[in-house]
Design a protein around this motif. Sequence first.
Motif, mmCIF file in Angstrom:
data_model
loop_
_atom_site.group_PDB
_atom_site.id
_atom_site.type_symbol
_atom_site.label_atom_id
_atom_site.label_comp_id
_atom_site.label_asym_id
_atom_site.label_seq_id
_atom_site.Cartn_x
_atom_site.Cartn_y
_atom_site.Cartn_z
ATOM 1 N N PHE A 208 22.407 -32.967 -17.925
ATOM 2 C CA PHE A 208 21.858 -34.317 -17.882
ATOM 3 C C PHE A 208 22.671 -35.316 -18.701
ATOM 4 C CE2 PHE A 208 18.045 -32.054 -16.464
ATOM 5 C CZ PHE A 208 17.602 -32.891 -15.447
ATOM 6 N N TRP A 214 22.888 -37.413 -13.759
ATOM 7 C CA TRP A 214 21.640 -38.156 -13.961
ATOM 8 C C TRP A 214 21.392 -39.101 -12.790
ATOM 9 C CZ3 TRP A 214 17.018 -38.516 -15.303
ATOM 10 C CH2 TRP A 214 16.366 -39.747 -15.467
ATOM 11 N N TYR A 240 17.277 -28.412 -12.290
ATOM 12 C CA TYR A 240 17.624 -27.758 -13.554
ATOM 13 C C TYR A 240 18.787 -28.499 -14.213
ATOM 14 C CZ TYR A 240 14.965 -23.625 -12.021
ATOM 15 O OH TYR A 240 13.974 -22.764 -11.602
ATOM 16 N N GLY A 241 18.842 -28.406 -15.530
ATOM 17 C CA GLY A 241 19.962 -29.008 -16.236
ATOM 18 C C GLY A 241 19.794 -28.907 -17.739
ATOM 19 N N ALA A 244 17.976 -32.001 -21.073
ATOM 20 C CA ALA A 244 17.138 -32.937 -20.325
ATOM 21 C C ALA A 244 16.454 -33.906 -21.289
ATOM 22 C CB ALA A 244 16.093 -32.188 -19.515
ATOM 23 N N ALA A 248 14.087 -37.783 -18.077
ATOM 24 C CA ALA A 248 14.240 -36.808 -16.990
ATOM 25 C C ALA A 248 12.965 -35.991 -16.814
ATOM 26 C CB ALA A 248 15.432 -35.898 -17.256
ATOM 27 N N THR A 249 12.441 -35.466 -17.907
ATOM 28 C CA THR A 249 11.218 -34.656 -17.806
ATOM 29 C C THR A 249 10.044 -35.491 -17.304
ATOM 30 O OG1 THR A 249 10.817 -35.051 -20.171
ATOM 31 C CG2 THR A 249 11.941 -33.015 -19.577
ATOM 32 N N ASP A 252 9.106 -35.176 -13.575
ATOM 33 C CA ASP A 252 8.445 -33.971 -13.062
ATOM 34 C C ASP A 252 7.104 -34.324 -12.428
ATOM 35 O OD1 ASP A 252 8.277 -30.982 -12.915
ATOM 36 O OD2 ASP A 252 6.497 -31.368 -14.134
ATOM 37 N N VAL A 260 11.083 -30.856 -12.510
ATOM 38 C CA VAL A 260 12.196 -30.934 -13.455
ATOM 39 C C VAL A 260 11.984 -29.806 -14.457
ATOM 40 C CG1 VAL A 260 13.423 -32.343 -15.143
ATOM 41 C CG2 VAL A 260 12.404 -33.421 -13.115
ATOM 42 N N GLY A 262 14.360 -28.200 -16.630
ATOM 43 C CA GLY A 262 15.199 -28.029 -17.817
ATOM 44 C C GLY A 262 16.340 -27.054 -17.603
ATOM 45 N N ARG A 263 16.774 -26.459 -18.697
ATOM 46 C CA ARG A 263 17.929 -25.557 -18.665
ATOM 47 C C ARG A 263 17.612 -24.294 -17.863
ATOM 48 N NH1 ARG A 263 22.395 -24.843 -22.184
ATOM 49 N NH2 ARG A 263 21.592 -26.523 -23.510
#
Length: 410
Positions: A208, A214, A240-241, A244, A248-249, A252, A260, A262-263
């Motif tokens: 991200f 992004w 995924y990324g 975050a 970004a979250t 979701d 969204v 996360g890793r």
Amino acid sequence: MKVLMVGGLWPEPASSGAGLRMLELSKLFKQQGWRATYAATAATNEHSVDLKQFGIDSVEILMNDSSFDRFVSDLKPEIVLFDRFSTEEQFGWRVEKNCPDAMRIVETVDLHFLREARHKQFKASKSVICELSKNELINEVAVREIASLLRSDLSILVSGYEMELLKKQFAIDPSLLHCCPFMFDESAIHADAPEFSSRAHFVSIGNFRHAPNWDAVVWLKQEIWPKIRKALPNAEMHVYGAYAPPKATALDDAKTGFRVLGRAADADAVMQQARICLAPLRFGAGIKTKLADAMRNGTPNVTTSVGAEGMAGDLPWSGMVADSAEEFAEAAVSLYRDESAWSEAREQGFDIVRAQFSAEKNGPELISRIKEIQANLKQHRLNNFTGAMLRHHHQRSTEFMSRWIEAKNR
């Protein structure tokens, strides 16, 4: 043979393509029986790879001051590789001063000035940005980056497109360039990965902190995913990324199937569960790790012309390429439903990885090129008068700047 690799960050192969690349090169050098040392200007974190497990020495918190002079003088490397042009700017003159006979290499990962220029044009047009005029390519980053490449004995490109750009648009001598895409061995290709009927949903993956990633997530959320979801109401989009941020979250949304997450703990597992990988990149540079990972894992993709750039050579793409939200969504839905097209795209992905990203081919070619230049280093440098001129002026400016910073810190 002693090789020193100087980085701004410690390799995080699970977080970024740059991290994967530096690990690839570290392992390649060790395979030659060379002594490899990795030195970074940042501290390690929980996601940094443990280089010691590969027999690679490491030096933390390397400073751009006289302590580096002592360090590199004691090490006496025959080869020094910088992980990007800005690292060469900081340390290249110190390497030349203390180890004048050491070959200096820049790993570009991607051309930063190309990414910067496309980002600028994207802000103005909000469309997929590929071809740019020379006038549009020239910016402050271009001046710095190309100067760094000219000062160095060799620059490694991952994309054939970018190598041709440097030769044609900026007249850089091919003797200073070498194209070496990713290096995957056969064990990295999962030809036994689950087939069409055992997979479901869409996946997108990318760090991200990287602006193109992004933007791709925002474009997916706002324009592309609603169209896909309307046609496939039971499908989900798994994003995924690493790293975050809250913005970004906040995207979701379980109700619309836009997750969204996360890793990714295991990128291969994530890819093998999904039916389609989506990479709606509207600007950027280099070759895309997420798409290489998708192809290795038998996961067809839909991407843009920016995403597919420099990756397939003359081979057919492992999915579909579309540059508008409408076309992108239509391609995603079509490929998701069509088992025959999906299976064909899967095999085309395996073909691309074997042809373009072969460790068996790319690794030896790079090592051969390094040895060739090193054996004729004096003449190689005499042939590069522009580089000698740039080193002369750059040394003076950066040396005095570094000395001023060092004195100020004291």
